[in-house]
Design a protein around this motif. Structure first.
Motif, short mmCIF file in Angstrom:
data_model
loop_
_atom_site.label_atom_id
_atom_site.label_comp_id
_atom_site.label_asym_id
_atom_site.label_seq_id
_atom_site.Cartn_x
_atom_site.Cartn_y
_atom_site.Cartn_z
N SER A 153 0.82 -1.22 0.00
CA SER A 153 0.00 0.00 0.00
C SER A 153 0.85 1.26 0.00
O SER A 153 0.43 2.30 0.49
CB SER A 153 -0.94 0.00 1.21
N GLU A 154 2.04 1.16 -0.55
CA GLU A 154 2.91 2.32 -0.71
C GLU A 154 3.86 2.05 -1.86
O GLU A 154 4.06 0.91 -2.27
CB GLU A 154 3.71 2.60 0.58
N PHE A 155 4.43 3.12 -2.42
CA PHE A 155 5.39 2.95 -3.51
C PHE A 155 6.57 2.12 -3.02
O PHE A 155 7.02 2.30 -1.90
CB PHE A 155 5.87 4.34 -3.98
N PRO A 156 7.09 1.20 -3.86
CA PRO A 156 6.79 0.95 -5.27
C PRO A 156 5.56 0.09 -5.54
O PRO A 156 5.29 -0.24 -6.69
CB PRO A 156 8.06 0.25 -5.76
N GLY A 157 4.82 -0.27 -4.49
CA GLY A 157 3.50 -0.85 -4.70
C GLY A 157 2.51 0.24 -5.05
O GLY A 157 2.89 1.37 -5.38
N GLN A 158 1.22 -0.10 -4.99
CA GLN A 158 0.18 0.86 -5.36
C GLN A 158 -0.30 1.59 -4.11
O GLN A 158 -0.95 1.00 -3.25
CB GLN A 158 -1.00 0.15 -6.03
N ASP A 159 0.03 2.86 -4.01
CA ASP A 159 -0.40 3.68 -2.88
C ASP A 159 -1.87 4.05 -3.08
O ASP A 159 -2.28 4.41 -4.18
CB ASP A 159 0.47 4.94 -2.80
N PRO A 160 -2.71 3.98 -2.02
CA PRO A 160 -4.12 4.36 -2.17
C PRO A 160 -4.29 5.80 -2.66
O PRO A 160 -5.34 6.14 -3.24
CB PRO A 160 -4.68 4.20 -0.74
N GLN A 161 -3.29 6.63 -2.44
CA GLN A 161 -3.38 8.02 -2.87
C GLN A 161 -2.78 8.26 -4.25
O GLN A 161 -2.71 9.41 -4.71
CB GLN A 161 -2.70 8.92 -1.84
N ASP A 162 -2.35 7.20 -4.93
CA ASP A 162 -1.88 7.35 -6.30
C ASP A 162 -3.04 7.72 -7.21
O ASP A 162 -4.20 7.37 -6.94
CB ASP A 162 -1.26 6.04 -6.81
N THR A 175 -7.63 16.82 -7.70
CA THR A 175 -7.82 15.90 -6.58
C THR A 175 -6.60 15.85 -5.67
O THR A 175 -6.69 15.45 -4.51
CB THR A 175 -8.11 14.47 -7.07
N GLY A 176 -5.44 16.24 -6.20
CA GLY A 176 -4.22 16.23 -5.39
C GLY A 176 -3.65 14.84 -5.17
O GLY A 176 -2.92 14.61 -4.19
N CYS A 177 -3.92 13.89 -6.07
CA CYS A 177 -3.34 12.55 -5.93
C CYS A 177 -1.82 12.64 -6.07
O CYS A 177 -1.28 13.58 -6.66
CB CYS A 177 -3.95 11.57 -6.92
N LEU A 178 -1.12 11.68 -5.54
CA LEU A 178 0.32 11.79 -5.29
C LEU A 178 1.15 12.08 -6.54
O LEU A 178 2.09 12.88 -6.49
CB LEU A 178 0.84 10.49 -4.65
N ASN A 179 0.85 11.42 -7.62
CA ASN A 179 1.70 11.54 -8.81
C ASN A 179 1.02 12.33 -9.93
O ASN A 179 1.26 12.08 -11.12
CB ASN A 179 2.10 10.15 -9.32
N ALA A 180 0.20 13.29 -9.54
CA ALA A 180 -0.58 14.06 -10.52
C ALA A 180 0.30 14.74 -11.57
O ALA A 180 -0.12 14.90 -12.72
CB ALA A 180 -1.43 15.10 -9.80
N GLU A 181 1.49 15.13 -11.21
CA GLU A 181 2.38 15.85 -12.13
C GLU A 181 3.06 14.95 -13.15
O GLU A 181 3.71 15.44 -14.07
CB GLU A 181 3.47 16.59 -11.33
N HIS A 182 2.91 13.62 -13.00
CA HIS A 182 3.76 12.74 -13.80
C HIS A 182 3.01 11.60 -14.48
O HIS A 182 3.27 10.41 -14.21
CB HIS A 182 4.88 12.17 -12.92
N PRO A 183 2.09 11.92 -15.41
CA PRO A 183 1.53 10.86 -16.25
C PRO A 183 2.57 10.43 -17.29
O PRO A 183 3.61 11.09 -17.45
CB PRO A 183 0.33 11.54 -16.92
N ASP A 184 2.29 9.36 -17.99
CA ASP A 184 3.21 8.93 -19.04
C ASP A 184 2.95 9.70 -20.34
O ASP A 184 2.14 10.64 -20.38
CB ASP A 184 3.13 7.41 -19.25
N SER A 185 3.62 9.30 -21.41
CA SER A 185 3.53 10.02 -22.69
C SER A 185 2.13 10.00 -23.28
O SER A 185 1.81 10.80 -24.17
CB SER A 185 4.49 9.39 -23.70
N TYR A 186 1.27 9.10 -22.80
CA TYR A 186 -0.08 8.97 -23.35
C TYR A 186 -1.14 9.43 -22.35
O TYR A 186 -2.33 9.15 -22.53
CB TYR A 186 -0.32 7.52 -23.78
N GLY A 187 -0.69 10.11 -21.28
CA GLY A 187 -1.63 10.66 -20.31
C GLY A 187 -2.11 9.68 -19.25
O GLY A 187 -3.05 9.97 -18.51
N HIS A 188 -1.47 8.50 -19.15
CA HIS A 188 -1.88 7.50 -18.16
C HIS A 188 -0.95 7.56 -16.95
O HIS A 188 0.23 7.90 -17.06
CB HIS A 188 -1.84 6.10 -18.77
#
Length: 414
Positions: A153-162, A175-188
């Protein structure tokens, strides 16, 4: 007087003998084996090393770190000496396929010369029991210490706030989720289960060449396999032939490929045939032989590997070949594959699709076709493809800066 003197000397002699005996016992338990480079498998120490505690995540994590530190080499007493071939198997959680691979290894010629290294990112008693059942060669198990199983339930696993995978960046920022600034090249946004394989592969490469004690001084290739592979009986024979051919006729070949993804329908014509080519993900990622020298080349591209937005280690490697590594990686390829892919389910398939019994049947039928053409006496080059960078469309899934940082730090945090 003489009697007292004799008694005194006898007591001294007994004391010295006791000290020597104690030292010998301790030395027997802790003696360092110069051949294997690991603590000898003596008495209760080997049992303690081999034990894993599965009761809780902290216990499991402690077991992982202890095992990676002690590096217990199974069957080292039975098969002393340096390994002639090192096979490195990346294992997740398909025990039925792992059994098929191990059975094929047991039937390999000169298997007693092998060192099998199983690198796990899923830790279970079932997988451990399967590997500990191997008696035909030396075995080492290593464990990926950043497995999602250890960080549920935390990085490098899947954090509930991801951020959810398909949320837009605008909504993610709101929403302020943890990695909001860093989607991949396709927006995922990242999925831990998808990123783990690339993490594991890169960590394994570091750990193998930098930390595995039994490989200190080993100058051969490490051949990389996966749990859903099946090897043909003359794998080691072909490996020796290819190493010899490379030394004389292709000294600039960086890597070996003992497998390919073609069927064995024309194996009788291709058993002794090799070709040279620039390394390609779709062709040369099975039964791949990597030397220490190529490892050092790849380490020069650590940041490029770790920041390239593709969750596949093999497509990332193809990207490096001809970009960061200015001269494309040249591979000597066996046209008659000695490594078969048995997996009929994988990362993107549902587990219900797994049919290991059908996979085994297909592999055995292929072996029947190939059997009369195994163990060729010499190799012949049929084709030398042009060496050029093969650009491709990156697949994404690797945009999160946390993945980049962790990946970059493996060399420091082994």
């Amino acid at each position: 007087m003489r009697l007292r003197f004799f008694k005194k000397n006898l007591l001294i002699l007994m004391g010295v003998s006791l000290i020597i005996a104690t030292v010998m016992i301790i030395t027997r338990v802790l003696i360092y084996d110069e051949v294997t480079g690991v603590v000898a498998q003596e008495n209760m120490l080997s049992d303690d090393m081999a034990k894993f505690q599965y009761g809780s995540v902290p216990e499991l994590m402690k077991s992982v770190y202890n095992a990676n530190y002690h590096q217990y080499v199974q069957n080292a007493d039975t098969y002393p000496g340096e390994p002639k071939l090192v096979l490195v198997v990346q294992v997740h959680n398909r025990p039925d396929y792992l059994k098929i691979l191990i059975k094929s290894l047991e039937n390999a010629a000169e298997v007693h010369n092998f060192l099998l290294i199983f690198s796990h990112d899923y830790f279970s008693e079932e997988n451990n029991d399967i590997v500990q059942g191997i008696t035909f060669c030396k075995v080492l198990q290593i464990y990926f210490p950043y497995s999602t199983q250890l960080y549920p339930s935390e990085f490098p696993g899947q954090d509930p706030q991801d951020c959810p995978r398909d949320i837009s960046k605008d909504d993610a920022l709101k929403t302020g989720c943890l990695n909001a600034e860093h989607p991949d090249s396709y927006g995922h946004y990242r999925e831990a289960s998808i990123t783990q394989t690339k993490h594991h592969w890169w960590w394994k490469l570091h750990f193998l060449w930098e930390r595995v004690q039994v490989l200190h001084g080993y100058s051969g290739f490490a051949v990389f396999l996966e749990e859903d592979n099946y090897i043909l009986p003359d794998l080691y024979h072909l490996y020796k032939e290819m190493v010899g051919y490379r030394k004389i006729s292709c000294p600039d070949c960086d890597m070996l490929a003992l497998g390919n993804h073609n069927s064995l329908a024309e194996f009788d014509k291709l058993s002794n045939k090799v070709q040279t080519a620039g390394w390609m993900s779709t062709k040369h990622n099975i039964g791949m032989g990597i030397s220490r020298e190529v490892y050092y080349k790849l380490m020069g591209c650590n940041d490029d590997f770790c920041t390239y937005d593709d969750y596949n280690w093999d497509w990332t490697l193809q990207h490096l070949s001809g970009t960061c590594i200015s001269k494309p990686l040249k591979v000597l390829v066996a046209q008659g594959s000695r490594v078969l892919h048995t997996g009929n389910c994988g990362l993107h398939q549902n587990k219900e699709a797994c049919r290991p019994e059908l996979a085994l049947q297909k592999a055995q039928e292929s072996l029947k076709l190939a059997k009369v053409s195994l163990f060729p006496q010499s190799l012949a080059l049929t084709n030398a493809e042009s060496m050029e960078h093969k650009a491709h469309m990156k697949n994404g899934g690797w945009g999160d800066i946390r993945d980049h940082v962790l990946c970059n730090n493996y060399a420091k945090r082994l």
